[in-house]
Design a protein around this motif. Structure first.
Motif, PDB file in Angstrom:
ATOM      1  N   ARG A 164     -10.569   0.783   3.860  1.00 27.50           N
ATOM      2  CA  ARG A 164      -9.461  -0.154   3.657  1.00 27.50           C
ATOM      3  C   ARG A 164     -10.020  -1.552   3.388  1.00 27.50           C
TER       4      ARG A 164
ATOM      5  N   ARG B   2       0.834  -1.193   0.000  1.00 32.19           N
ATOM      6  CA  ARG B   2       0.000   0.000   0.000  1.00 32.19           C
ATOM      7  C   ARG B   2       0.867   1.240   0.000  1.00 32.19           C
TER       8      ARG B   2
ATOM      9  N   ARG C 242      -6.744   0.594  -0.288  1.00 30.82           N
ATOM     10  CA  ARG C 242      -7.768   1.483   0.239  1.00 30.82           C
ATOM     11  C   ARG C 242      -8.370   2.294  -0.894  1.00 30.82           C
TER      12      ARG C 242
ATOM     13  N   SER D  26      -4.752  -6.104  -0.880  1.00 31.68           N
ATOM     14  CA  SER D  26      -5.152  -5.085   0.087  1.00 31.68           C
ATOM     15  C   SER D  26      -4.929  -3.705  -0.493  1.00 31.68           C
TER      16      SER D  26
END
Length: 625
Positions: free
Chosen positions: A71, A47, A156, A154
């Motif tokens: 997120r 990220r 956001r 992952s």
């Protein structure tokens, strides 16, 4: 999601490079409300800090608006080659304006949903579907074209929450529509995930409307319908079963397999045969003076027509899509004043395989339908449309770069550029029931509503929106083919044809009773050459712009251009290249079959004659046909 949302994006055919007709489908789709992200060069799944600068095209924030960061963390990730649909749409994204690519829609919200619950549902939706968590980093080539997809586990995303104040339902709908139209103009960064952007319209903590902008490289219209259904269930607190449809990574692997490559090669051969032998254009009308522009769009809704369509389907044993395709083709052929082969582009074509019906990704590529309209009655034409559409759908998974090159090669060899004049876009399976049922019933039968229409590189398009309860479709027409009054007449004729076909076979010779006689838009300078009507005046104008003074002759069905020059390097090959380069937008013109170049030299006059065709291009095409 309104019918305009659907036809203005999904139908927007769809990726045009300079001097190219976009042969592969479109729908629409990414950036963030604050701007485009910088390319992410870190390892997949890492990220990055949010360093994005505000995008000047983003809607100006209001004091009451707020931004919420969501997120996500999913179990799956990976990297692999592009799917053929992704490759096609990335080419469109890199050449077209964002509003021609992005797709905005207003999703239904379960009653009583709170903003926190809605945000959780959005997180779960992004985690559920790999396509939404996919980025396309720049590739190693000089142009940076992506050569792979990366699924991030992952990351956001930001959600804009707009305060609704005391708006009633109609003003809420209007606000959501305005937010969506503004948001689609903001590009979505290919190198950053997710492939979707959300705006919530709320009153305090109560969620009232959800506006989504989808990147077409992440989801086409049918995939968006799956997303809407999943969102609604998640927002209502339901648990969903695991996803069983192939992911884009799995699909790409299948497409790169030996069988997948054979299928793509067969599709390219199908396109080569149709483009190489079928008519390059449909409409021959003196009103056609340039590229399609100033379109009109008419939304038609009829409950009676839905009953008539169902009756025809029962009587002939065909699907609604096939029946509408045949009826539309019959009227197009009659309006164009020609019986015989008709070439149509069918969008949303790649959902014909059962295993791909629920695929969340982009499959948007055209199916090229070659239909013989010289039938005795509509029943016979429906049978032909069933076979022709199945063949076209089966051959609609293609390498976009190869197809675009094929269009260029065929234009070079035939001297006429394929014009995507007639398009059918069946969106009826992409509109979730919750969205369709939320529409108010037609106020009249039929209900005809003029709509704004985006610029499209088509002459006539039928976008089918709904087929049960009410037949809803949008007819988009270039006024060089159908003016607004003729567009309404064509729409009513389609309804009348369905009503007649519900009772029994309809002779195609009787079409003047529902549409009137064919409009003869051709003067005495029109000729039928190589399967297409050509305006010799338009050919003269083409040659004048490309090679200057000349003499045009039509002999034994071939166009011959005679040119005088003092340029020692100018011959048939140079003349043909110049003429073909000037073809785009000139649907009623054609390059000559032969050139006779007379060169004045110090030693006298030299004459060089030939087709000007590049032997390498001709040979390349011969391997496909």
């Amino acid at each position: 999601m309104t019918p305009h949302d659907l036809i203005s994006r999904e139908a927007a055919p769809d990726g045009t490079a300079p001097h190219q007709t976009p042969p592969l489908g479109t729908d629409p789709h990414q950036a963030t409300p604050t701007g485009a992200a910088t390319p992410d060069t870190r390892a997949p799944g890492t990220r990055a800090p949010d360093t994005r600068a505000p995008d000047p095209r983003a809607p100006a924030p209001r004091a009451a608006d707020r931004r919420v960061t969501v997120r996500f963390a999913a179990a799956s990730s990976g990297t692999g080659p592009l799917t053929r649909g992704q490759d096609n749409m990335i080419r469109c994204i890199r050449s077209d304006a964002p509003e021609q690519i992005n797709k905005d829609s207003v999703w239904p919200v379960p009653p009583g949903t709170s903003v926190p619950a809605g945000l959780v549902a959005l997180r779960l939706l992004v985690e559920r579907h790999e396509s939404l968590r996919t980025s396309f980093p720049a590739g190693p080539g000089r142009d940076g074209f992506p050569d792979r997809q990366v699924v991030h586990p992952s990351g956001r995303f930001a959600v804009t929450v707009v305060e609704a104040d005391d708006h009633d339902d109609s003003r809420l709908d209007a606000l959501a529509a305005v937010l969506g139209r503004a948001d689609i103009a903001v590009p979505l960064d290919l190198a950053a995930a997710p492939r979707i952007r959300f705006t919530l319209v709320a009153r305090g903590d109560r969620l009232l409307r959800l506006v989504a902008v989808v990147c077409h490289a992440g989801a086409d219209g049918a995939a968006t319908a799956v997303l809407i259904q999943d969102w609604y269930a998640l927002a209502a607190g339901k648990e969903l079963p695991p996803v069983v449809a192939p992911t884009p990574l799995r699909l790409a692997a299948a497409e790169q397999s030996a069988q997948g490559r054979r299928k793509a090669a067969a599709g390219l051969r199908h396109w080569a045969r149709v483009l190489g032998t079928g008519p390059q254009t449909v409409f021959a009308d003196a009103r056609i003076t340039g590229p399609p522009r100033d379109h009109t769009a008419l939304l038609v809704r009829s409950r009676g027509a839905a009953d008539h369509l169902a009756a025809v389907c029962r009587r002939v044993g065909a699907s609604p899509s096939v029946v509408l395709l045949a009826a539309f083709a019959a009227l197009v052929a009659h309006r164009a004043g020609r019986r015989g082969e008709l070439v149509m582009s069918a969008l949303s074509a790649n959902r014909h395989q059962a295993e791909l019906m629920d695929h969340v990704g982009t499959l948007a590529q055209d199916a090229l339908v070659l239909l013989d309209t010289d039938a005795a009655d509509l029943d016979q034409l429906i049978g032909r449309a069933k076979a022709a559409s199945l063949k076209a759908y089966w051959h609609s998974i293609l390498d976009a770069e190869q197809v675009w090159q094929l269009v260029e090669d065929v234009a070079h060899r035939r001297g006429a550029r394929f014009a995507r004049q007639v398009v059918v876009n069946d969106l009826s399976l992409t509109v979730p029931a919750a969205v369709a049922d939320a529409q108010a019933p037609p106020s009249a039968d039929p209900e005809l509503t003029p709509m704004p229409s985006p610029p499209l590189p088509v002459r006539l398009m039928l976008a089918i929106v709904r087929i049960t309860g009410s037949l809803d479709f949008v007819l988009v027409a270039c006024p060089q083919v159908l003016d607004p009054e003729e567009t309404e007449g064509f729409s009513r004729a389609l309804l009348a044809l369905l009503a007649a076909a519900a009772e029994g076979p309809v002779l195609l010779a009787d079409l003047p009773a529902v549409l009137g006689p064919p409009v003869d838009g051709r003067g005495d300078r029109w000729r039928l050459v190589d399967g297409s009507w050509v305006d010799l005046d338009a050919v003269e104008a083409l040659l004048e712009s490309a090679i200057g003074p000349h003499r045009l002759v039509l002999a034994d069905g071939e166009l011959v251009a005679e040119v005088a020059t003092v340029d020692a390097a100018f011959g048939p090959a140079a003349a043909h290249r110049a003429v073909v380069a000037a073809l785009p937008g000139r649907d009623t013109a054609m390059a000559p079959h032969r050139y006779v170049v007379r060169r004045t030299t110090p030693d006298g006059e030299e004459v060089e004659a030939g087709s000007g065709r590049d032997p390498e291009i001709v040979a390349r095409l011969s391997t496909l046909t």
